[in-house]
Design a protein around this motif. Structure first.
Motif, PDB file in Angstrom:
ATOM      1  N   PRO A   1       8.006 -30.087  -0.353  1.00  0.00           N
ATOM      2  CA  PRO A   1       8.906 -31.444   0.014  1.00  0.00           C
ATOM      3  C   PRO A   1       9.910 -30.678   1.216  1.00  0.00           C
ATOM      4  O   PRO A   1      10.990 -30.631   0.810  1.00  0.00           O
ATOM      5  CB  PRO A   1       9.479 -31.669  -1.256  1.00  0.00           C
ATOM      6  CG  PRO A   1       9.756 -30.815  -1.894  1.00  0.00           C
ATOM      7  CD  PRO A   1       8.262 -30.099  -1.652  1.00  0.00           C
ATOM      8  N   ARG A   2       9.523 -30.592   2.337  1.00  0.00           N
ATOM      9  CA  ARG A   2      10.133 -29.991   3.454  1.00  0.00           C
ATOM     10  C   ARG A   2      11.205 -31.002   4.044  1.00  0.00           C
ATOM     11  O   ARG A   2      11.022 -32.181   3.882  1.00  0.00           O
ATOM     12  CB  ARG A   2       9.432 -29.459   4.516  1.00  0.00           C
ATOM     13  CG  ARG A   2       8.590 -28.395   4.408  1.00  0.00           C
ATOM     14  CD  ARG A   2       7.868 -27.601   5.364  1.00  0.00           C
ATOM     15  NE  ARG A   2       7.228 -28.362   6.598  1.00  0.00           N
ATOM     16  CZ  ARG A   2       5.854 -28.422   6.709  1.00  0.00           C
ATOM     17  NH1 ARG A   2       5.133 -27.936   5.985  1.00  0.00           N
ATOM     18  NH2 ARG A   2       5.737 -29.375   7.595  1.00  0.00           N
TER      19      ARG A   2
ATOM     20  N   PHE B   1       7.667 -30.122  11.804  1.00  0.00           N
ATOM     21  CA  PHE B   1       6.889 -30.259  12.746  1.00  0.00           C
ATOM     22  C   PHE B   1       5.467 -30.516  12.164  1.00  0.00           C
ATOM     23  O   PHE B   1       5.491 -30.715  10.892  1.00  0.00           O
ATOM     24  CB  PHE B   1       6.608 -28.544  13.395  1.00  0.00           C
ATOM     25  CG  PHE B   1       6.225 -27.680  12.117  1.00  0.00           C
ATOM     26  CD1 PHE B   1       4.821 -26.950  12.432  1.00  0.00           C
ATOM     27  CD2 PHE B   1       6.986 -27.194  11.164  1.00  0.00           C
ATOM     28  CE1 PHE B   1       4.263 -25.985  11.182  1.00  0.00           C
ATOM     29  CE2 PHE B   1       6.425 -26.526  10.108  1.00  0.00           C
ATOM     30  CZ  PHE B   1       5.269 -25.787  10.196  1.00  0.00           C
ATOM     31  N   THR B   2       4.237 -30.293  12.784  1.00  0.00           N
ATOM     32  CA  THR B   2       3.348 -31.031  12.251  1.00  0.00           C
ATOM     33  C   THR B   2       2.428 -30.118  11.280  1.00  0.00           C
ATOM     34  O   THR B   2       1.576 -30.498  10.714  1.00  0.00           O
ATOM     35  CB  THR B   2       1.979 -31.452  13.352  1.00  0.00           C
ATOM     36  OG1 THR B   2       1.689 -30.247  14.079  1.00  0.00           O
ATOM     37  CG2 THR B   2       3.051 -32.419  14.208  1.00  0.00           C
TER      38      THR B   2
ATOM     39  N   GLU C   1       4.945 -27.947  19.843  1.00  0.00           N
ATOM     40  CA  GLU C   1       5.824 -28.620  20.809  1.00  0.00           C
ATOM     41  C   GLU C   1       6.196 -30.027  20.563  1.00  0.00           C
ATOM     42  O   GLU C   1       7.151 -30.648  21.021  1.00  0.00           O
ATOM     43  CB  GLU C   1       5.106 -28.811  22.212  1.00  0.00           C
ATOM     44  CG  GLU C   1       5.043 -27.482  22.907  1.00  0.00           C
ATOM     45  CD  GLU C   1       6.220 -26.718  23.136  1.00  0.00           C
ATOM     46  OE1 GLU C   1       7.334 -27.126  23.339  1.00  0.00           O
ATOM     47  OE2 GLU C   1       6.389 -25.302  22.877  1.00  0.00           O
ATOM     48  N   LYS C   2       5.563 -30.703  19.362  1.00  0.00           N
ATOM     49  CA  LYS C   2       5.734 -31.984  18.910  1.00  0.00           C
ATOM     50  C   LYS C   2       6.794 -31.768  17.816  1.00  0.00           C
ATOM     51  O   LYS C   2       7.254 -32.937  17.334  1.00  0.00           O
ATOM     52  CB  LYS C   2       4.440 -32.481  18.348  1.00  0.00           C
ATOM     53  CG  LYS C   2       3.359 -32.782  19.212  1.00  0.00           C
ATOM     54  CD  LYS C   2       2.045 -33.357  18.560  1.00  0.00           C
ATOM     55  CE  LYS C   2       0.941 -33.666  19.872  1.00  0.00           C
ATOM     56  NZ  LYS C   2      -0.187 -34.179  18.954  1.00  0.00           N
ATOM     57  N   GLY C   3       7.455 -30.826  17.396  1.00  0.00           N
ATOM     58  CA  GLY C   3       8.524 -30.921  16.432  1.00  0.00           C
ATOM     59  C   GLY C   3       9.929 -31.288  16.827  1.00  0.00           C
ATOM     60  O   GLY C   3       9.725 -31.705  18.073  1.00  0.00           O
ATOM     61  N   SER C   4      10.822 -31.319  16.025  1.00  0.00           N
ATOM     62  CA  SER C   4      12.141 -31.614  16.449  1.00  0.00           C
ATOM     63  C   SER C   4      13.066 -31.284  15.470  1.00  0.00           C
ATOM     64  O   SER C   4      12.893 -30.754  14.392  1.00  0.00           O
ATOM     65  CB  SER C   4      12.191 -33.198  16.620  1.00  0.00           C
ATOM     66  OG  SER C   4      11.781 -33.702  15.192  1.00  0.00           O
TER      67      SER C   4
ATOM     68  N   PRO D   1       9.773 -17.271   6.149  1.00  0.00           N
ATOM     69  CA  PRO D   1       9.708 -16.144   7.424  1.00  0.00           C
ATOM     70  C   PRO D   1       8.630 -16.795   8.317  1.00  0.00           C
ATOM     71  O   PRO D   1       8.826 -16.417   9.652  1.00  0.00           O
ATOM     72  CB  PRO D   1       9.597 -14.983   6.926  1.00  0.00           C
ATOM     73  CG  PRO D   1       9.144 -14.933   5.241  1.00  0.00           C
ATOM     74  CD  PRO D   1       9.591 -16.365   4.940  1.00  0.00           C
ATOM     75  N   ILE D   2       7.332 -17.210   7.711  1.00  0.00           N
ATOM     76  CA  ILE D   2       6.548 -17.553   8.710  1.00  0.00           C
ATOM     77  C   ILE D   2       6.810 -18.591   9.652  1.00  0.00           C
ATOM     78  O   ILE D   2       6.639 -18.625  11.077  1.00  0.00           O
ATOM     79  CB  ILE D   2       5.272 -18.133   8.155  1.00  0.00           C
ATOM     80  CG1 ILE D   2       4.198 -18.188   8.993  1.00  0.00           C
ATOM     81  CG2 ILE D   2       5.464 -19.531   7.178  1.00  0.00           C
ATOM     82  CD1 ILE D   2       2.838 -18.199   8.514  1.00  0.00           C
ATOM     83  N   TYR D   3       7.892 -19.662   9.496  1.00  0.00           N
ATOM     84  CA  TYR D   3       8.639 -20.765  10.174  1.00  0.00           C
ATOM     85  C   TYR D   3       9.441 -20.155  11.260  1.00  0.00           C
ATOM     86  O   TYR D   3       9.508 -20.534  12.293  1.00  0.00           O
ATOM     87  CB  TYR D   3       8.910 -21.870   9.102  1.00  0.00           C
ATOM     88  CG  TYR D   3       7.992 -22.395   8.228  1.00  0.00           C
ATOM     89  CD1 TYR D   3       6.707 -22.510   8.879  1.00  0.00           C
ATOM     90  CD2 TYR D   3       8.318 -22.879   7.229  1.00  0.00           C
ATOM     91  CE1 TYR D   3       5.714 -23.309   7.945  1.00  0.00           C
ATOM     92  CE2 TYR D   3       7.280 -23.598   6.285  1.00  0.00           C
ATOM     93  CZ  TYR D   3       5.968 -23.725   6.801  1.00  0.00           C
ATOM     94  OH  TYR D   3       5.072 -24.282   6.081  1.00  0.00           O
TER      95      TYR D   3
END
Length: 391
Positions: free
Chosen positions: A218-219, A261-262, A271-274, A300-302
């Protein structure tokens, strides 16, 4: 003269049940796994309300009808009163090459960070050189228990499983973790995992999920599935005497909050993130309203690979400046040390004669503590002498 208050339910048991949930003996939410989300008892009630904290503040206000000193939930920040605590943690998921970029980024923003390192095939995904760099950044390292790979689901894990992985960590990093957590927030039973971790020298856990499952991950959500943002000690059940364990739970509250992000790491998809400024601002103003200790959980990966995650951190700092908010930034291990110290604060010899309040206090922390006193329309007369206490 005085007051009498009546609760139509068992207040203490309600705190206990909200914060620790029910024993996990089956997959209550049907997501296919035994996870901390199975323990939550708030059901379909609003997850963004901290029910235990609301009750606690009500009880505090009842006590505050007389100007009696209480131990404030906030520690001092350089002699000042912070609005709230933000503490930062994330799991490396056994992925190599992400820990140092994440730690470097957080350090470049003047922020602490805590990375839980997960074993895969009994090995950890950071080199000795990377470990040195992370320590130079001030990044805390701890253990991310892996009770997913090669385990039967839905189902639990055992004390031997905890002992094995804690031993691998101690062998590799030459010390026991302070605040560990579990991959996918796995849990079983009630207080048993806490007891097993404590036996291995671990002092705290950061696995109690902010939301029920599904969704599995649940991000960009805020939640208080266990009724509180604050650390709390784990208790045993009647079979072990209903005793408090010297083991602290740090509940997750804000999980990858403030961006989206997707889930694909291709350049085109990233690039489609926000950045979700309203959600991020909501989390911070909520923390301000209640003087919360809010877990800001970012993997950390994000941080290493998702530009909008890093932009989110920059936006967080911008909101703090624009709103004039005084945050105390900590790592998860630092929160455990503070809460342990706070639990040893003592207030005694309290006297109130209708005009003047006096009391004696002791605190093992060099930074001291904040006493919370409801004075109503009374004028404070001044403070007494502060002295260091050794125990």
């Amino acid at each position: 003269d005085g007051w009498a208050f009546y609760f139509g339910f068992n207040l203490a048991q309600t705190f206990w049940a909200l914060q620790q949930g029910r024993p996990i003996d089956r997959d209550y939410d049907g997501d296919g796994y035994w996870r901390t989300s199975d323990a939550s008892i708030i059901e379909n009630n609003e997850p963004e309300i901290a029910y235990a904290d609301e009750l606690l503040f009500l009880l505090q206000n009842i006590v505050g009808l007389q100007p009696l000193p209480l131990v404030h939930q906030m520690p001092p920040k350089d002699g000042r009163f912070p609005d709230f605590i933000l503490y930062y943690a994330g799991d490396d998921e056994g992925e190599s090459g992400v820990q140092v970029p994440a730690g470097d980024f957080m350090a470049s923003r003047g922020l602490p960070y805590h990375i839980n390192i997960m074993p895969k095939d009994r090995l950890f995904a950071i080199t000795a050189e990377e470990e040195v760099q992370l320590k130079e950044d001030g990044t805390e390292l701890s253990l991310h228990f892996n009770f997913m790979d090669d385990f039967t689901h839905p189902g639990g894990f055992t004390e031997d499983d905890v002992r094995l992985q804690a031993g691998l960590y101690a062998q590799r990093f030459v010390e026991a973790p302070i605040c560990a957590n579990t991959h996918w927030w796995r849990w079983c039973g009630w207080s048993e995992p806490a007891i097993w971790m404590k036996k291995m020298g671990i002092k705290a856990d950061n696995s109690f999920a902010h939301r029920r499952s599904p969704p599995l991950d649940p991000r960009n959500m805020i939640g208080f599935s266990f009724g509180t943002s604050f650390p709390h000690f784990i208790w045993t059940d009647f079979s072990r005497g209903n005793e408090r364990i010297d083991f602290i739970e740090l509940p997750v509250v804000a999980y990858e909050v403030g961006y989206s992000f997707t889930s694909s790491f291709s350049k085109e998809e990233l690039e489609k993130g926000s950045v979700d400024v309203p959600q991020l601002k909501k989390a911070l103003l909520l923390a301000k309203h209640y003087n919360m200790a809010m877990c800001m959980f970012y993997h950390p990966i994000y941080l290493a690979r998702v530009p909008y995650c890093r932009k989110c951190i920059d936006e967080l700092l911008s909101i703090l400046r624009d709103e004039g908010l005084e945050a105390l930034h900590l790592g998860a291990d630092e929160v455990v040390k503070w809460w342990t110290s706070r639990s040893k604060v003592r207030i005694d010899y309290v006297r109130f004669d209708g005009e003047a309040l006096t009391f004696r206090s002791s605190c093992p922390s060099d930074g001291g503590f904040i006493a919370k006193i409801s004075i109503g329309d009374r004028e404070p007369l001044g403070l007494g002498v502060r002295s260091k206490v050794d125990n």
